[in-house]
Structures are given as structure tokens and as C-alpha cells.
Design a protein around this motif. Structure first.
Motif: not given
Ligand code: IMP
Length: 190
Positions: A12, A68, A146, A148-149, A169, A174
Motif C-alpha cells: 500500500k 476499504s 487477496f 475477496y478478489d 487492478k 477502488h
Molecule cells: P483494508 O481496509 O485494506 O484493511 O481492507 C479491509 C478488508 O476488505 C480486507 O481484509 C479485504 O477482506 C477487503 N478488501 C479491501 N480491498 C480489497 C481488494 O482490493 N481486494 C479484495 N479484498 C479487499
């Protein structure tokens, strides 16, 4: 100018550094011993701001944080802000749980959402949001990415996030969209 990213995730940090570097911003990681605030917000924006404020307070630097998740229409927006903790276990366990909860649903529309919050040295607070629309598959496809991709099908590309090359991607995701929105706001504020 240095900004701290409220995350220990190097991928990130690198993606943000690439985009915000164009504004002369250097993105550094949060120190390992920094406190992890509880994400008590009711929205992605609130949780991102909680993390950004905590990182700014701890380091004295302007801070950026993201939050996210995946919002599925037939599940009234779930797992949403609870995406990382939808059920105990691994990413694969969460995908199985989601597929099961969606078994009887005909409406498969869903979107990934990313909110990015930023706290500037003069106390200005900024939040931006990026979204990417898709359809939830009934079984996983692709080994990339990673979370839900592998279940997230993007009609315009005819494949899942798990099957798309990382750089593609990043262009449509998003997170990529939120990051570019943040860059547009920041270029007029710093
Ligand atoms: P974080 O806010 O980046 O920690 O994401 C929270 C959770 O949302 C992650 O653990 C995933 O389960 C899901 N998530 C967020 N962005 C993605 C993505 O780009 N691909 C797949 N899962 C995502």
C-alpha cells in the motif's frame, strides 16, 4: 513533504508513494510501536479518519489512512466495514462464508469501496472515496490479489480481480480511484 501512512503494509505504501510522489510527497510507514486505534466508526470514512488522526498525533506528521471493503447489494451492503472480520479464519474461509450467504440470491451486484482520510499540518481534514463496481461469482476464479478478489467479477474486463494483472487492478480499483481523487484534492491544498 513527508506524510505517514497509517499502515504497516509495504505494498500500500509503495502504491501511494508512486501516485503522491508526483506532488513531491514522500510516504513513510507508521512506526511498528505506534498504537492501533479501535475502528469504532460506522462508515469507511469515519474509520479511515480515526486511523489518520491517531497516526498524525503519534508521529507529528501529516497522515493518510485508508479503509476499504466489499459491499454486496443483496446483503444490504454487508460485509462492508466488517469485510476483514466477516467471519473467523482465512481469506478463503471468508470467501466460502460469503458464497454460502449468497447461495439463494439472484442479484449479484456489489462494489469495492475505499475511503482515504488525510490530516494536514494545519489541521485540515480531507476524505475521498473510490468505488469499483462488479458482480459476485458463485465460485472463486484466479489466484492473484487477496481477500475477496477471486469472487469479484469485473464485467468490462470479463474476469475477476484475482485474474487481473496487479497493474491493471491498480488502475481500475477502488483504492486506485480514491488515491487519484486524493491527489487531485491535495494538489490545491499543499
Ligand atoms: P483494508 O481496509 O485494506 O484493511 O481492507 C479491509 C478488508 O476488505 C480486507 O481484509 C479485504 O477482506 C477487503 N478488501 C479491501 N480491498 C480489497 C481488494 O482490493 N481486494 C479484495 N479484498 C479487499
Amino acid at each position: 513533504m513527508q506524510f505517514v501512512l497509517a499502515s504497516h503494509n509495504q505494498k500500500k505504501r509503495k502504491e501511494m508513494a508512486e501516485i503522491l510522489g508526483e506532488l513531491g510527497i514522500e510516504v513513510v510507514s507508521l512506526p511498528q510501536n505506534a498504537p492501533e486505534p479501535e475502528e469504532t466508526g460506522a462508515t469507511f470514512e469515519e474509520n479511515a479518519m480515526i486511523k489518520a488522526k491517531s497516526a498524525a498525533q503519534y508521529t507529528g506528521l501529516p497522515a493518510i489512512a485508508d479503509d476499504s471493503g466489499l459491499c454486496v447489494d443483496a446483503l444490504d451492503g454487508a460485509p462492508g466495514i466488517y469485510s476483514a472480520r466477516y467471519c473467523e479464519g482465512t481469506d478463503s474461509d471468508r470467501n466460502t462464508f460469503l458464497v454460502e450467504n449468497m447461495r439463494d440470491k439472484d442479484n449479484r451486484t456489489c462494489r469495492f469501496v475505499c475511503a482515504i482520510a488525510c490530516v494536514l499540518p494545519d489541521g485540515q481534514e480531507i476524505t475521498v472515496r473510490g468505488e469499483c463496481e462488479g458482480e459476485l461469482l458463485r465460485e472463486s476464479r484466479g489466484a492473484g490479489g487477496f481477500g475477496y478478489d477471486p469472487l469479484f467479477f469485473v464485467p468490462a474486463y470479463g474476469c475477476t480481480f484475482g485474474e487481473l494483472p496487479g497493474e491493471v487492478k491498480n488502475q481500475i480499483s477502488h483504492r486506485g480511484r480514491a488515491l487519484r481523487a486524493l491527489k487531485d484534492v491535495l494538489k490545491n491544498r499543499i
